[in-house]
Design a protein around this motif. Structure first.
Motif, PDB file in Angstrom:
ATOM      1  N   VAL A 107       0.597  -1.297   0.162  1.00  0.00           N
ATOM      2  CA  VAL A 107      -0.199  -0.024  -0.002  1.00  0.00           C
ATOM      3  C   VAL A 107       0.821   1.154  -0.089  1.00  0.00           C
ATOM      4  O   VAL A 107       0.550   2.346  -0.647  1.00  0.00           O
ATOM      5  CB  VAL A 107      -0.985  -0.136   1.261  1.00  0.00           C
ATOM      6  N   VAL A 108       2.059   1.178   0.818  1.00  0.00           N
ATOM      7  CA  VAL A 108       3.030   2.367   0.830  1.00  0.00           C
ATOM      8  C   VAL A 108       4.218   2.076  -0.230  1.00  0.00           C
ATOM      9  O   VAL A 108       4.909   1.595   0.301  1.00  0.00           O
ATOM     10  CB  VAL A 108       3.209   2.491   2.292  1.00  0.00           C
ATOM     11  N   PRO A 109       4.228   2.853  -1.364  1.00  0.00           N
ATOM     12  CA  PRO A 109       5.458   2.875  -2.080  1.00  0.00           C
ATOM     13  C   PRO A 109       6.752   3.300  -1.551  1.00  0.00           C
ATOM     14  O   PRO A 109       6.607   3.903  -0.761  1.00  0.00           O
ATOM     15  CB  PRO A 109       4.983   3.512  -3.449  1.00  0.00           C
ATOM     16  N   PRO A 110       7.912   2.693  -2.073  1.00  0.00           N
ATOM     17  CA  PRO A 110       9.002   2.820  -1.483  1.00  0.00           C
ATOM     18  C   PRO A 110       9.651   4.293  -2.092  1.00  0.00           C
ATOM     19  O   PRO A 110      10.760   4.872  -1.523  1.00  0.00           O
ATOM     20  CB  PRO A 110       9.719   1.827  -1.881  1.00  0.00           C
ATOM     21  N   TRP A 111       9.231   4.728  -3.227  1.00  0.00           N
ATOM     22  CA  TRP A 111       9.573   5.937  -3.784  1.00  0.00           C
ATOM     23  C   TRP A 111       9.129   7.163  -3.171  1.00  0.00           C
ATOM     24  O   TRP A 111       8.142   7.216  -2.392  1.00  0.00           O
ATOM     25  CB  TRP A 111       9.399   5.980  -5.167  1.00  0.00           C
ATOM     26  N   PRO A 112      10.051   8.194  -3.052  1.00  0.00           N
ATOM     27  CA  PRO A 112       9.324   9.576  -2.398  1.00  0.00           C
ATOM     28  C   PRO A 112       8.359  10.073  -3.232  1.00  0.00           C
ATOM     29  O   PRO A 112       8.548  10.284  -4.381  1.00  0.00           O
ATOM     30  CB  PRO A 112      10.747  10.569  -2.385  1.00  0.00           C
ATOM     31  N   VAL A 113       7.454  10.631  -2.621  1.00  0.00           N
ATOM     32  CA  VAL A 113       6.190  11.342  -3.229  1.00  0.00           C
ATOM     33  C   VAL A 113       5.454  11.677  -2.088  1.00  0.00           C
ATOM     34  O   VAL A 113       5.174  11.369  -1.243  1.00  0.00           O
ATOM     35  CB  VAL A 113       5.471  10.224  -4.136  1.00  0.00           C
ATOM     36  N   ASP A 114       4.790  13.120  -2.536  1.00  0.00           N
ATOM     37  CA  ASP A 114       4.055  13.823  -1.494  1.00  0.00           C
ATOM     38  C   ASP A 114       2.448  13.206  -1.992  1.00  0.00           C
ATOM     39  O   ASP A 114       1.955  14.104  -2.819  1.00  0.00           O
ATOM     40  CB  ASP A 114       4.103  15.274  -1.939  1.00  0.00           C
TER      41      ASP A 114
END
Length: 287
Positions: free
Chosen positions: A41-48
């Motif tokens: 559910v929570v991807p590892p790449w940085p994103v707002d």
């Protein structure tokens, strides 16, 4: 149809992830544990990201979920925001409320939306909501042990990838390194490199297929297909490779796949050739 004053649609927050993961493990795909769903559910790449999708609750109990996976990409020098509509699951008694989840996600302005595993009635709903289909015409390529071009090298070694990949490809590699479903290799031919992202896929209950999701240099991928297929057989014990014709063409030995899985997107600015399958459930969810 379920009704009640306690019925609400709201964004999925970090505090909701565990409850949503348990719901998906129980109601959508029990082959994945609740812990695996929570990690996906929570991807590892940085994103707002504004949320992780939307949930339907009845008096506090989760009865429906529309996951959303967000990313920001540079397309033709311009930042584009993406929202991948991932797992959509609603209990039967609340099925008529399911479209509220989808509409809540689509009401968010400024995004290109992708739906990369729609099925059944979802396809018709998406068509009514102005989604466009990708050309997913695909072929199956048996993975054979022989390779003919010894000038082509293939590796999954992260040190080698970090040293040789271009800056843009290295960013894609690092962003997906922690994804549960994404596997990555680098094809090299002289000074030319190609990052390939694929996933282990299931067909007819057999989990022994490689589905190619992305190649940074399609022309090098096509040249290296025999070597890549031999690598996938030897290293991953994958018996065949599945790939879209628009990516690999129809090389010798290819078998056309009937009933190709459909994929869709909706965008105000982008065309199909500017949208890929990275930063999505295809890289995050190892079903």
């Amino acid at each position: 149809m379920a009704e009640g004053a306690g019925l609400e649609v709201r964004p999925i927050t970090a505090e909701d992830v565990d409850q949503v993961a348990r719901f998906l493990a129980a109601e959508l795909n029990g082959r994945l544990s609740a812990e695996t769903w929570a990690a996906a559910v929570v991807p590892p790449w940085p994103v707002d990201a504004p949320n992780h999708g939307f949930l339907l609750a009845d008096s506090g109990r989760v009865v429906g979920v529309q996951l959303a996976i967000y990313s920001e990409r540079m397309i033709l020098g311009r930042a584009e925001r993406f929202c991948n509509l991932a797992a959509w699951c609603v209990l039967d008694d609340y099925r008529l409320h399911g479209v509220r989840l989808l509409r809540s996600a689509l009401a968010q302005p400024g995004y290109t939306f992708t739906d990369l595993s729609p099925s059944g009635s979802v396809i018709e709903v998406n068509q009514r909501l102005k989604f466009t289909e990708f050309d997913t015409t695909s072929v199956l390529l048996p993975n054979l042990p022989r390779r003919t071009d010894r000038t082509i090298a293939i590796t999954a070694d992260p040190v080698a990838l970090a040293e040789a990949l271009s800056q843009a490809d290295l960013r894609l590699h690092l962003d997906h390194r922690g994804c549960l479903a994404a596997r990555q290799v680098m094809i090299s031919h002289g000074d030319d490199t190609c990052l390939v992202v694929y996933r282990r896929d299931r067909r007819k209950r057999i989990s022994a297929f490689a589905s190619i999701l992305y190649a940074s240099r399609p022309e090098l991928l096509r040249r290296a297909l025999p070597a890549l297929r031999a690598y996938l057989l030897r290293k991953d014990r994958l018996i065949a490779t599945l790939a879209e014709v628009r990516l690999v063409g129809r090389p010798a030995g290819a078998v056309d796949l009937p009933g190709t899985r459909r994929k869709m997107f909706r965008s105000d600015d982008l065309t199909a050739d500017q949208v890929d399958y990275l930063y999505s459930e295809l890289t995050c969810v190892p079903w």
